[in-house]
Design a protein around this motif. Structure first.
Motif, short mmCIF file in Angstrom:
data_model
loop_
_atom_site.label_atom_id
_atom_site.label_comp_id
_atom_site.label_asym_id
_atom_site.label_seq_id
_atom_site.Cartn_x
_atom_site.Cartn_y
_atom_site.Cartn_z
N LEU A 68 0.90 -1.09 0.02
CA LEU A 68 0.04 0.02 -0.19
C LEU A 68 0.88 1.26 0.00
CD1 LEU A 68 -2.52 -1.33 2.64
CD2 LEU A 68 -2.65 -1.34 0.28
N ASP A 69 0.39 2.23 -0.69
CA ASP A 69 1.08 3.56 -0.62
C ASP A 69 1.32 4.03 0.80
OD1 ASP A 69 0.85 3.80 -3.38
OD2 ASP A 69 -1.02 4.98 -3.29
N GLY A 70 2.55 4.63 1.01
CA GLY A 70 2.90 5.14 2.35
C GLY A 70 3.86 4.06 3.47
N THR A 71 3.68 2.82 2.58
CA THR A 71 4.46 1.64 3.48
C THR A 71 6.02 1.69 3.21
OG1 THR A 71 2.38 0.41 3.03
CG2 THR A 71 4.47 -0.80 3.67
N PHE A 72 6.66 1.73 4.27
CA PHE A 72 8.12 1.38 4.30
C PHE A 72 8.61 0.49 3.32
CE2 PHE A 72 7.25 -0.88 7.99
CZ PHE A 72 8.11 -2.02 7.89
N ALA A 73 9.86 0.62 2.72
CA ALA A 73 10.04 -0.27 1.77
C ALA A 73 10.36 -1.81 2.25
CB ALA A 73 11.69 0.29 0.81
N ALA A 74 11.01 -1.98 3.18
CA ALA A 74 11.37 -3.29 3.76
C ALA A 74 10.40 -3.91 4.30
CB ALA A 74 12.49 -3.04 4.97
N ALA A 75 9.03 -3.42 4.25
CA ALA A 75 7.81 -3.85 4.77
C ALA A 75 7.42 -5.28 3.74
CB ALA A 75 6.67 -3.04 4.83
N SER A 76 7.75 -5.21 2.55
CA SER A 76 7.44 -6.29 1.54
C SER A 76 8.25 -7.48 1.88
CB SER A 76 7.95 -5.73 -0.03
OG SER A 76 6.96 -4.74 -0.09
N GLU A 77 9.44 -7.08 2.29
CA GLU A 77 10.40 -8.47 2.66
C GLU A 77 9.76 -9.18 3.84
OE1 GLU A 77 15.00 -9.73 3.25
OE2 GLU A 77 14.53 -7.68 2.72
N VAL A 78 9.49 -8.17 5.11
CA VAL A 78 9.22 -8.70 6.18
C VAL A 78 7.77 -9.43 6.08
CG1 VAL A 78 8.40 -7.97 8.52
CG2 VAL A 78 10.48 -7.04 7.42
#
Length: 155
Positions: A68-78
């Motif tokens: 989602l917009d506004g999510t920090f980049a590493a959130a995808s990996e986590v």
């Protein structure tokens, strides 16, 4: 006598071959997208500030990811790693985090992501994959979003 032994061996071999095959459902891309859509719908309904939502198959391999917009980049990996952990352990990742916090520290050596926010996806009593969420307002909100997605009606 020799013929009977050969027949017995053939029947035994056929029985062994059948015993080695199981039937297992797997998650489809279409189902993964439906699960993520349900999670996004819930996230928006509670005004989550962001979130990455990953769906993996029962082997922990990524099927679909949405950030989602506004999510920090590493959130995808986590999020992907939370889903992977949940699929492979066939349990919510929070159960493993709680075990570590409860004194089972040796679990951290296993090499998975033991953070709240991974939920198994169950279909006909089988774990067919998992959803992981990271990057919302809190660990509890990550898990709430994942739970909402895991409840999507899939076929």
């Amino acid at each position: 006598m020799k013929k009977n032994i050969l027949i017995a061996i053939a029947l035994f071999t056929v029985t062994l071959a059948k015993a080695q095959v199981i039937s297992q459902s797997t998650i489809t891309l279409e189902a993964a997208k439906k699960i993520v859509a349900e999670a996004v719908k819930y996230a928006k309904s509670v005004n989550a500030p962001g979130g990455a939502i990953a769906v993996v198959d029962n082997g922990g391999h990524l099927i679909y990811l949405e950030r989602l917009d506004g999510t920090f980049a590493a959130a995808s990996e986590v999020a992907t790693k939370k889903a992977n952990t949940s699929a492979l352990f066939k349990a919510p990742s929070s159960r493993l985090e709680n075990a570590i916090n409860g004194g089972r520290g040796a679990l951290i050596t296993v090499g998975h992501t033991f953070l709240q926010g991974g939920i198994p996806i169950i279909f006909n009593g089988q774990v067919i994959g998992a959803i992981g969420v990271s990057g919302s307002a809190s660990a509890q909100q990550d898990e709430d979003i994942a739970n909402a997605g895991s409840k999507a009606q899939i076929q």
